[in-house]
Design a protein around this motif. Structure first.
Motif, PDB file in Angstrom:
ATOM      1  N   LYS A 140      11.632  -0.598   0.155  1.00 30.76           N
ATOM      2  CA  LYS A 140      11.480  -0.414  -1.286  1.00 30.76           C
ATOM      3  C   LYS A 140      12.453  -1.339  -1.999  1.00 30.76           C
ATOM      4  N   VAL A 141      11.930  -2.443  -2.549  1.00 25.14           N
ATOM      5  CA  VAL A 141      12.756  -3.456  -3.195  1.00 25.14           C
ATOM      6  C   VAL A 141      12.820  -3.173  -4.688  1.00 25.14           C
ATOM      7  N   ALA A 142      14.040  -3.168  -5.241  1.00 26.18           N
ATOM      8  CA  ALA A 142      14.258  -2.829  -6.644  1.00 26.18           C
ATOM      9  C   ALA A 142      13.451  -3.732  -7.557  1.00 26.18           C
ATOM     10  N   GLY A 143      12.705  -3.110  -8.499  1.00 28.41           N
ATOM     11  CA  GLY A 143      11.947  -3.851  -9.482  1.00 28.41           C
ATOM     12  C   GLY A 143      10.779  -4.635  -8.934  1.00 28.41           C
ATOM     13  N   SER A 144      10.379  -4.330  -7.705  1.00 24.73           N
ATOM     14  CA  SER A 144       9.305  -5.110  -7.093  1.00 24.73           C
ATOM     15  C   SER A 144       8.383  -4.188  -6.308  1.00 24.73           C
ATOM     16  N   PHE A 145       8.194  -4.448  -5.030  1.00 19.14           N
ATOM     17  CA  PHE A 145       7.227  -3.717  -4.223  1.00 19.14           C
ATOM     18  C   PHE A 145       7.860  -2.532  -3.498  1.00 19.14           C
ATOM     19  N   ASN A 146       7.003  -1.685  -2.962  1.00 19.78           N
ATOM     20  CA  ASN A 146       7.406  -0.530  -2.152  1.00 19.78           C
ATOM     21  C   ASN A 146       6.500  -0.517  -0.923  1.00 19.78           C
ATOM     22  N   ASN A 147       6.817  -1.385   0.038  1.00 18.96           N
ATOM     23  CA  ASN A 147       5.939  -1.576   1.190  1.00 18.96           C
ATOM     24  C   ASN A 147       6.209  -0.568   2.299  1.00 18.96           C
ATOM     25  N   ARG A 148       5.128  -0.020   2.820  1.00 19.34           N
ATOM     26  CA  ARG A 148       5.193   0.860   3.984  1.00 19.34           C
ATOM     27  C   ARG A 148       4.485   0.164   5.150  1.00 19.34           C
ATOM     28  N   VAL A 149       5.168   0.044   6.264  1.00 19.85           N
ATOM     29  CA  VAL A 149       4.628  -0.645   7.432  1.00 19.85           C
ATOM     30  C   VAL A 149       4.408   0.375   8.544  1.00 19.85           C
ATOM     31  N   TYR A 150       3.137   0.497   8.978  1.00 21.07           N
ATOM     32  CA  TYR A 150       2.772   1.401  10.070  1.00 21.07           C
ATOM     33  C   TYR A 150       2.441   0.537  11.290  1.00 21.07           C
ATOM     34  N   SER A 151       3.081   0.823  12.426  1.00 23.81           N
ATOM     35  CA  SER A 151       2.856  -0.026  13.592  1.00 23.81           C
ATOM     36  C   SER A 151       2.668   0.803  14.853  1.00 23.81           C
ATOM     37  N   GLY A 152       1.995   0.203  15.815  1.00 25.45           N
ATOM     38  CA  GLY A 152       1.811   0.832  17.114  1.00 25.45           C
ATOM     39  C   GLY A 152       1.409  -0.213  18.133  1.00 25.45           C
ATOM     40  N   GLY A 153       1.704   0.060  19.383  1.00 26.81           N
ATOM     41  CA  GLY A 153       1.341  -0.886  20.427  1.00 26.81           C
ATOM     42  C   GLY A 153       1.927  -0.485  21.757  1.00 26.81           C
ATOM     43  N   ALA A 154       1.780  -1.377  22.734  1.00 24.28           N
ATOM     44  CA  ALA A 154       2.224  -1.063  24.088  1.00 24.28           C
ATOM     45  C   ALA A 154       2.530  -2.342  24.851  1.00 24.28           C
ATOM     46  N   SER A 155       3.335  -2.192  25.892  1.00 22.58           N
ATOM     47  CA  SER A 155       3.590  -3.282  26.837  1.00 22.58           C
ATOM     48  C   SER A 155       3.368  -2.749  28.244  1.00 22.58           C
ATOM     49  N   TYR A 156       2.892  -3.645  29.123  1.00 21.49           N
ATOM     50  CA  TYR A 156       2.590  -3.231  30.491  1.00 21.49           C
ATOM     51  C   TYR A 156       3.056  -4.307  31.462  1.00 21.49           C
ATOM     52  N   ARG A 157       3.858  -3.910  32.444  1.00 20.85           N
ATOM     53  CA  ARG A 157       4.337  -4.846  33.450  1.00 20.85           C
ATOM     54  C   ARG A 157       3.346  -4.834  34.611  1.00 20.85           C
TER      55      ARG A 157
ATOM     56  N   VAL B  14       0.360  -2.575   9.973  1.00 18.93           N
ATOM     57  CA  VAL B  14      -0.395  -2.432   8.732  1.00 18.93           C
ATOM     58  C   VAL B  14       0.604  -2.216   7.601  1.00 18.93           C
ATOM     59  N   THR B  15       0.575  -3.096   6.591  1.00 21.86           N
ATOM     60  CA  THR B  15       1.513  -3.015   5.467  1.00 21.86           C
ATOM     61  C   THR B  15       0.754  -2.672   4.190  1.00 21.86           C
ATOM     62  N   ARG B  16       1.251  -1.684   3.445  1.00 22.77           N
ATOM     63  CA  ARG B  16       0.642  -1.285   2.176  1.00 22.77           C
ATOM     64  C   ARG B  16       1.728  -1.127   1.121  1.00 22.77           C
ATOM     65  N   ASP B  17       1.458  -1.627  -0.067  1.00 24.96           N
ATOM     66  CA  ASP B  17       2.380  -1.522  -1.194  1.00 24.96           C
ATOM     67  C   ASP B  17       2.052  -0.249  -1.972  1.00 24.96           C
ATOM     68  N   ALA B  18       2.973   0.721  -1.959  1.00 24.97           N
ATOM     69  CA  ALA B  18       2.742   1.992  -2.658  1.00 24.97           C
ATOM     70  C   ALA B  18       2.685   1.809  -4.167  1.00 24.97           C
ATOM     71  N   ASN B  19       3.230   0.703  -4.691  1.00 21.39           N
ATOM     72  CA  ASN B  19       3.192   0.452  -6.134  1.00 21.39           C
ATOM     73  C   ASN B  19       1.882  -0.185  -6.576  1.00 21.39           C
ATOM     74  N   ASP B  20       1.157  -0.809  -5.648  1.00 21.50           N
ATOM     75  CA  ASP B  20      -0.105  -1.481  -5.977  1.00 21.50           C
ATOM     76  C   ASP B  20      -0.966  -1.517  -4.720  1.00 21.50           C
TER      77      ASP B  20
ATOM     78  N   THR C 296      -4.345 -10.720   8.072  1.00 19.26           N
ATOM     79  CA  THR C 296      -5.228 -10.719   6.909  1.00 19.26           C
ATOM     80  C   THR C 296      -4.445 -10.202   5.713  1.00 19.26           C
ATOM     81  N   ASN C 297      -4.346 -11.018   4.653  1.00 15.91           N
ATOM     82  CA  ASN C 297      -3.607 -10.661   3.442  1.00 15.91           C
ATOM     83  C   ASN C 297      -4.556 -10.425   2.274  1.00 15.91           C
ATOM     84  N   HIS C 298      -4.229  -9.398   1.478  1.00 13.33           N
ATOM     85  CA  HIS C 298      -4.985  -9.089   0.270  1.00 13.33           C
ATOM     86  C   HIS C 298      -4.022  -8.949  -0.904  1.00 13.33           C
ATOM     87  N   GLY C 299      -4.505  -9.251  -2.100  1.00 12.33           N
ATOM     88  CA  GLY C 299      -3.691  -9.103  -3.300  1.00 12.33           C
ATOM     89  C   GLY C 299      -2.492 -10.025  -3.280  1.00 12.33           C
TER      90      GLY C 299
END
Length: 363
Positions: free
Chosen positions: A264-281, A294-300, A330-333
């Motif tokens: 949450k950056v002052a006077g700008s965006f409020n991005n929430r990043v949701y991530s998941g994944g795995a590694s296998y040897r 997946v990144t989403r801006d809660a302000n827009d 893939t970027n939007h907005g």
């Protein structure tokens, strides 16, 4: 050459000489100094590039890139036994770009990654100086691709707040021992501005729980703009509040990770990043991994992005790894999420694909 400068050069050369020997001794205590580092170079292709002037697509790009899996750097670690289970410790770490030999992968100073001194004992570890925040270390701990320089949570971290929280000047930190699976860390970075304690002030804390194959991390960060860190070649004073929560679980050769991180950056965006994944040897020499962010801006809500990547690392020896990575974003907005820390940190609207191949040597 001024005497003071000669003295500094002599001190640095003397310390590096001690590193080459590996250990130093005196009559009163046992001490050691270790030299270590990573050299990582790769080739990067992206189907799009960002024109910084227009913000539009500048076309596809081929580039030699310093750092595909990790940035290149060298460092020194030292310890002295003080007796009673207590040790004096220090760390110096300098980032370097093997593309041109300049400072890189740091805050732009000689030892711009780490420069601290401290004390470690059974009661925990206390450090003072330039260091990583508990917030960044917690995000690192639960990233499904271990903060690769291509297609990982490190790209989304830097894309949001750059190196704030990653390199913290003027900082004092404490990390507790692990007790019943719990370990806590806290950091306070003083702003260094006369008459204004809040300018550049940063603080962070984390709590880590470890039980067998399960690890859980929770962390927070709060930083103010200004202060002495604003004059560093690569400033680390983005005013933001951060929150992180994540977990990992190890099933023999398979490790699964998931996390939620807020920037949450002052006077700008409020991005929430949701991530998941795995590694296998697959074999002792071959490891594969994959992740989605997946990144989403809660302000827009029109500002959002999806970053996905996968890669392999094959060990040619204990010290040398060759690797390949592919991904797309893939970027939007107004979102400008990139694919690579170096040469593709920000990308234009639409979908961009990328490929990265390289070699890394550790010492």
């Amino acid at each position: 050459m001024p005497a003071s400068y000669r003295n500094r050069v002599a001190a640095i050369l003397g310390l590096m000489g001690a590193c080459a020997l590996g250990t130093t001794q005196n009559a009163n205590a046992q001490s050691s100094v270790t030299l270590y580092g990573i050299v990582d170079g790769s080739l990067l292709y992206t189907s799009k590039a960002l024109d910084p002037t227009t913000g539009q697509n500048a076309g596809h790009r081929y580039a030699f890139t310093d750092g595909g899996l990790s940035g290149s750097f060298f460092g020194m670690r030292g310890a002295e036994d003080l007796g009673g289970g207590m040790r004096a410790i220090f760390g110096l770490e300098s980032g370097v770009s093997i593309a041109n030999g300049a400072f890189g992968n740091s805050n732009g100073n000689l030892f711009g990654r780490e420069a601290w001194v401290g004390v470690a004992s059974r009661f925990g570890t206390l450090k003072a100086g330039l260091q990583h925040s508990p917030f960044f270390l917690a995000v690192y701990d639960v990233d499904p691709r271990d903060m690769s320089y291509f297609g990982s949570g490190l790209v989304t971290y830097l894309n949001n707040v750059f190196v704030t929280g990653l390199f913290n000047p003027n900082a004092i930190s404490y990390t507790s021992p692990e007790i019943a699976g719990l370990q806590a860390s806290a950091l306070l970075a003083l702003g260094g501005a006369a008459g204004n304690f809040q300018a550049g002030r940063q603080y962070s804390a984390s709590l880590r729980y470890h039980l067998g194959s399960l690890t859980m991390d929770a962390a927070l960060y709060s930083g103010n703009a200004g202060g002495s860190a604003a004059s560093i070649p690569v400033p680390s004073v983005v005013e933001f509040n951060g929150r992180a929560l994540g977990a990992s679980y190890v099933f023999n050769d398979l490790t699964v990770k998931a996390s939620y991180v807020q920037y949450k950056v002052a006077g700008s965006f409020n991005n929430r990043v949701y991530s998941g994944g795995a590694s296998y040897r697959i074999t002792p020499a071959l490891n594969v991994d994959a992740g989605v962010w997946v990144t989403r801006d809660a302000n827009d809500s029109s500002n959002n992005s999806v970053l996905a990547s996968t890669g392999f690392a094959y060990s040619l020896s204990k010290a040398t790894v060759t690797y390949g990575q592919v991904g797309f974003v893939t970027n939007h907005g107004g979102m400008r999420t990139g694919l690579s820390v170096n040469n593709a940190l920000n990308l234009p609207v639409g979908t961009t694909a990328g490929v990265n191949v390289g070699i890394r040597h550790t010492f």
